[in-house]
Design a protein around this motif. Structure first.
Motif, mmCIF file in Angstrom:
data_model
loop_
_atom_site.group_PDB
_atom_site.id
_atom_site.type_symbol
_atom_site.label_atom_id
_atom_site.label_comp_id
_atom_site.label_asym_id
_atom_site.label_seq_id
_atom_site.Cartn_x
_atom_site.Cartn_y
_atom_site.Cartn_z
ATOM 1 N N LEU A 1 -62.514 -40.025 -0.714
ATOM 2 C CA LEU A 1 -61.627 -39.235 0.133
ATOM 3 C C LEU A 1 -61.556 -37.789 -0.366
ATOM 4 O O LEU A 1 -61.269 -36.869 0.400
ATOM 5 C CB LEU A 1 -60.224 -39.846 0.129
ATOM 6 C CG LEU A 1 -59.205 -39.271 1.125
ATOM 7 C CD1 LEU A 1 -59.599 -39.620 2.567
ATOM 8 C CD2 LEU A 1 -57.810 -39.784 0.826
ATOM 9 N N LEU A 2 -61.874 -37.574 -1.651
ATOM 10 C CA LEU A 2 -61.845 -36.236 -2.248
ATOM 11 C C LEU A 2 -63.232 -35.585 -2.255
ATOM 12 O O LEU A 2 -63.485 -34.668 -3.038
ATOM 13 C CB LEU A 2 -61.300 -36.302 -3.681
ATOM 14 C CG LEU A 2 -59.906 -36.894 -3.869
ATOM 15 C CD1 LEU A 2 -59.443 -36.683 -5.309
ATOM 16 C CD2 LEU A 2 -58.905 -36.289 -2.907
ATOM 17 N N ARG A 3 -64.113 -36.063 -1.399
ATOM 18 C CA ARG A 3 -65.471 -35.517 -1.361
ATOM 19 C C ARG A 3 -65.467 -33.996 -1.178
ATOM 20 O O ARG A 3 -66.163 -33.258 -1.870
ATOM 21 C CB ARG A 3 -66.284 -36.170 -0.236
ATOM 22 C CG ARG A 3 -67.747 -35.697 -0.178
ATOM 23 C CD ARG A 3 -68.468 -36.274 1.016
ATOM 24 N NE ARG A 3 -68.609 -37.727 0.923
ATOM 25 C CZ ARG A 3 -67.867 -38.595 1.610
ATOM 26 N NH1 ARG A 3 -66.916 -38.164 2.449
ATOM 27 N NH2 ARG A 3 -68.063 -39.887 1.483
ATOM 28 N N SER A 4 -64.665 -33.510 -0.231
ATOM 29 C CA SER A 4 -64.652 -32.065 0.024
ATOM 30 C C SER A 4 -64.008 -31.309 -1.129
ATOM 31 O O SER A 4 -64.323 -30.138 -1.361
ATOM 32 C CB SER A 4 -63.923 -31.762 1.338
ATOM 33 O OG SER A 4 -62.577 -32.197 1.300
ATOM 34 N N THR A 5 -63.103 -31.952 -1.869
ATOM 35 C CA THR A 5 -62.519 -31.332 -3.060
ATOM 36 C C THR A 5 -63.597 -31.156 -4.124
ATOM 37 O O THR A 5 -63.727 -30.084 -4.729
ATOM 38 C CB THR A 5 -61.373 -32.209 -3.619
ATOM 39 O OG1 THR A 5 -60.568 -32.686 -2.549
ATOM 40 C CG2 THR A 5 -60.522 -31.421 -4.588
ATOM 41 N N VAL A 6 -64.353 -32.219 -4.360
ATOM 42 C CA VAL A 6 -65.468 -32.150 -5.305
ATOM 43 C C VAL A 6 -66.462 -31.077 -4.882
ATOM 44 O O VAL A 6 -66.917 -30.261 -5.690
ATOM 45 C CB VAL A 6 -66.178 -33.517 -5.394
ATOM 46 C CG1 VAL A 6 -67.440 -33.424 -6.252
ATOM 47 C CG2 VAL A 6 -65.235 -34.578 -5.961
ATOM 48 N N PHE B 1 -55.785 -30.667 -0.070
ATOM 49 C CA PHE B 1 -56.971 -30.856 -0.908
ATOM 50 C C PHE B 1 -58.285 -30.914 -0.115
ATOM 51 O O PHE B 1 -59.339 -31.181 -0.692
ATOM 52 C CB PHE B 1 -56.835 -32.120 -1.762
ATOM 53 C CG PHE B 1 -56.614 -33.384 -0.970
ATOM 54 C CD1 PHE B 1 -57.678 -34.109 -0.478
ATOM 55 C CD2 PHE B 1 -55.331 -33.855 -0.730
ATOM 56 C CE1 PHE B 1 -57.475 -35.275 0.250
ATOM 57 C CE2 PHE B 1 -55.115 -35.021 -0.010
ATOM 58 C CZ PHE B 1 -56.184 -35.736 0.477
ATOM 59 N N SER B 2 -58.240 -30.648 1.192
ATOM 60 C CA SER B 2 -59.481 -30.652 1.976
ATOM 61 C C SER B 2 -59.333 -29.717 3.169
ATOM 62 O O SER B 2 -58.223 -29.321 3.527
ATOM 63 C CB SER B 2 -59.814 -32.070 2.454
ATOM 64 O OG SER B 2 -58.809 -32.543 3.341
ATOM 65 N N GLY B 3 -60.467 -29.381 3.778
ATOM 66 C CA GLY B 3 -60.430 -28.536 4.969
ATOM 67 C C GLY B 3 -60.597 -27.052 4.666
ATOM 68 O O GLY B 3 -60.716 -26.627 3.515
ATOM 69 N N ARG B 4 -60.589 -26.253 5.730
ATOM 70 C CA ARG B 4 -60.865 -24.812 5.612
ATOM 71 C C ARG B 4 -59.841 -24.092 4.750
ATOM 72 O O ARG B 4 -60.192 -23.268 3.913
ATOM 73 C CB ARG B 4 -60.901 -24.185 7.012
ATOM 74 C CG ARG B 4 -61.158 -22.677 7.005
ATOM 75 C CD ARG B 4 -61.180 -22.123 8.412
ATOM 76 N NE ARG B 4 -59.919 -22.367 9.110
ATOM 77 C CZ ARG B 4 -58.840 -21.579 8.968
ATOM 78 N NH1 ARG B 4 -58.864 -20.536 8.151
ATOM 79 N NH2 ARG B 4 -57.733 -21.844 9.642
ATOM 80 N N ARG B 5 -58.549 -24.393 4.953
ATOM 81 C CA ARG B 5 -57.509 -23.707 4.185
ATOM 82 C C ARG B 5 -57.634 -24.014 2.690
ATOM 83 O O ARG B 5 -57.370 -23.155 1.850
ATOM 84 C CB ARG B 5 -56.120 -24.115 4.686
ATOM 85 C CG ARG B 5 -55.806 -23.650 6.115
ATOM 86 C CD ARG B 5 -55.428 -22.178 6.124
ATOM 87 N NE ARG B 5 -55.033 -21.732 7.432
ATOM 88 C CZ ARG B 5 -53.792 -21.828 7.926
ATOM 89 N NH1 ARG B 5 -52.830 -22.372 7.199
ATOM 90 N NH2 ARG B 5 -53.523 -21.365 9.127
ATOM 91 N N PHE B 6 -58.013 -25.256 2.374
ATOM 92 C CA PHE B 6 -58.210 -25.584 0.961
ATOM 93 C C PHE B 6 -59.350 -24.753 0.385
ATOM 94 O O PHE B 6 -59.215 -24.156 -0.687
ATOM 95 C CB PHE B 6 -58.504 -27.073 0.774
ATOM 96 C CG PHE B 6 -58.971 -27.400 -0.618
ATOM 97 C CD1 PHE B 6 -58.078 -27.424 -1.669
ATOM 98 C CD2 PHE B 6 -60.319 -27.638 -0.875
ATOM 99 C CE1 PHE B 6 -58.513 -27.682 -2.969
ATOM 100 C CE2 PHE B 6 -60.759 -27.906 -2.159
ATOM 101 C CZ PHE B 6 -59.849 -27.922 -3.214
ATOM 102 N N ARG B 7 -60.475 -24.712 1.096
ATOM 103 C CA ARG B 7 -61.646 -24.001 0.574
ATOM 104 C C ARG B 7 -61.399 -22.504 0.419
ATOM 105 O O ARG B 7 -61.833 -21.890 -0.565
ATOM 106 C CB ARG B 7 -62.842 -24.220 1.497
ATOM 107 C CG ARG B 7 -63.376 -25.643 1.532
ATOM 108 C CD ARG B 7 -64.717 -25.686 2.243
ATOM 109 N NE ARG B 7 -64.636 -25.146 3.597
ATOM 110 C CZ ARG B 7 -64.324 -25.852 4.673
ATOM 111 N NH1 ARG B 7 -64.025 -27.139 4.552
ATOM 112 N NH2 ARG B 7 -64.297 -25.289 5.875
ATOM 113 N N THR B 8 -60.708 -21.909 1.389
ATOM 114 C CA THR B 8 -60.607 -20.438 1.401
ATOM 115 C C THR B 8 -59.334 -19.894 0.750
ATOM 116 O O THR B 8 -59.308 -18.731 0.343
ATOM 117 C CB THR B 8 -60.684 -19.915 2.845
ATOM 118 O OG1 THR B 8 -59.586 -20.467 3.616
ATOM 119 C CG2 THR B 8 -62.004 -20.316 3.499
ATOM 120 N N GLU B 9 -58.271 -20.722 0.642
ATOM 121 C CA GLU B 9 -57.005 -20.194 0.135
ATOM 122 C C GLU B 9 -56.479 -20.934 -1.092
ATOM 123 O O GLU B 9 -55.960 -20.304 -2.015
ATOM 124 C CB GLU B 9 -55.961 -20.226 1.258
ATOM 125 C CG GLU B 9 -56.358 -19.363 2.461
ATOM 126 C CD GLU B 9 -55.320 -19.399 3.579
ATOM 127 O OE1 GLU B 9 -54.140 -19.169 3.281
ATOM 128 O OE2 GLU B 9 -55.705 -19.671 4.739
#
Length: 431
Positions: free
Chosen positions: A124-129, A392-400
């Protein structure tokens, strides 16, 4: 009995599921002269929907074969570098030659992501990794499905969880950064507190808590209120069942994954119904991109694991009913846990403005509990416009959110310690 009935129901629809797959293939076959008619597309879409709703979703793959470092592609290989019957610590090993060619000999901070043990798999934390991989040496806790662990392997409760976290931090060595996502927050904080009291050199350089119920009394959400309004006997009678003989963990008492999934989906039932209606319509239209996004999300979301009875019941009692860590009454192996002992590990808390699982203030409470961390070693951040999963996932996590976490970790990272730890990790891997 309920678990056995569930398994029987799944097996009983297997012939219908196979028939639905065969019908879908036949209707979509290029040899079928009516394949492009609306009737055929609708019937095929109905077959696909039935198959997806009755399928058993297995543990997903990581599907992270590469990462981009300084604009160059670097191969990634997930490897287990520490394990017990209940958990594997997975290292996302980046190809050393490609890595050095891309960014030189600079050492990256090591990060241990402590995944939730609350129904879903660590994937479930794939995008976090994925977000951390370009600039960090990433490890994650991959917890075992309780139905797959034989009874002879013993029990697993919240104290075993704490021991596991401490053991993994010690295996990684000094200057590791630990990130607890949601459920493990209180237990990771307990582990760091115990290590601080022992003046353990492997206590992490920083600890980050994301959407965690450190103090579930703050801004109580629907799950919090359910835990408060029911006594433990109710949960034991209604939520705990025995694993059927079909599995290695036969006869173990567990909180089954299918009951957890029913709870997850019940919180936002209309949203899931709308999503499946849209999926059906997109299948009929032949919108491949939209249907693929739906499948990717639900292949992950519908894959669930069982929890041991003792872990589930103790979590309810200590975290959501007694609030033991927040009130200073939590004891581990007979010893009172003292978060005030933490003075050298920096603290970052992250919350989502619209989190309907861990309300605003529940994670921030770590700053109050950890009273002796110097002010310059603390940060708190609330991300506007995101719910629980957006933390912990999605666009806002990646960019902010991720950029703030990256800078926070680097502010408390010693280059000399990074280089020393890289040599240590090589020994851990070889072992």
């Amino acid at each position: 009995m309920l678990y056995s009935l569930y398994e029987l129901g799944h097996l009983s629809v297997a012939p219908l599921r196979i028939a639905a797959l065969m019908q879908s293939s036949m209707l979509r076959s290029p040899l079928n002269p009516v394949a492009d008619t609306e009737i055929a597309r609708t019937a095929a879409a109905a077959s696909d929907l039935f198959e997806s709703m009755t399928r058993r979703y297995r543990k997903p793959d990581w599907n992270l074969p590469t990462t981009m470092v300084e604009g160059a592609e670097v191969a990634v290989t997930p490897k287990t570098v520490w394990s017990s019957p209940w958990c594997s610590m997975v290292h996302f090993e980046r190809n050393e030659e490609q890595l050095e060619a891309a960014r030189g000999t600079r050492a990256d901070p090591a990060v241990l992501l402590v995944a939730p043990m609350s129904g879903h798999y660590a994937t479930l934390l794939r995008s976090t990794v994925e977000a951390f991989l370009p600039e960090h040496d990433v490890y994650i806790t991959d917890w075992a499905d309780a139905r797959m662990v034989p009874v002879l392997s013993g029990r697993f409760d919240i104290h075993d969880y704490i021991d596991h976290v401490m053991a993994m931090l010690r295996a990684l060595g000094p200057e590791t950064h630990v990130v607890a996502v949601c459920q493990p927050g209180p237990l990771v904080l307990a582990a760091v507190s115990l290590m601080a009291e022992e003046n353990d050199p492997c206590a992490p350089a920083t600890m980050t808590f994301m959407g965690s119920p450190i103090d579930a009394r703050k801004s109580p959400t629907a799950p919090n209120k359910l835990a408060e309004n029911r006594d433990i006997d109710w949960f034991k009678k209604n939520m705990i069942h025995s694993v059927p003989a079909l599995y290695p963990g036969a006869f173990r008492r567990v909180y089954p994954g299918f009951l957890q999934l029913a709870s997850f989906m019940g919180m936002n039932l209309s949203r899931h119904v709308d999503a499946h209606q849209a999926y059906f319509q997109n299948l009929v239209k032949g919108d491949g991109d939209s249907t693929e996004k739906h499948r990717e999300f639900y292949d992950e979301y519908l894959a669930v694991m069982d929890l041991t009875e003792e872990f589930y019941i103790q979590t309810l009692e200590e975290v959501f009913q007694k609030y033991s860590l927040a009130t200073g009454t939590f004891a581990h192996d007979g010893k009172l846990v003292n978060p005030g002992a933490i003075t050298k590990t920096a603290l970052l808390t992250v919350e989502g403005e619209n989190d309907d699982i861990s309300g605003i203030g529940q994670t921030q409470a770590a700053h109050t509990i950890c009273a002796n961390i110097p002010e310059h070693m603390r940060q708190d951040y609330i991300q506007p416009g995101v719910g629980h999963y957006g933390v912990f996932s999605g666009r806002r996590f990646r960019t902010e959110i991720y950029p703030r976490m990256r800078e926070f970790m680097r502010a408390f990272q010693s280059p000399a310690a990074r280089n020393a730890k890289r040599a240590n990790l090589k020994l851990v891997s070889e072992a």
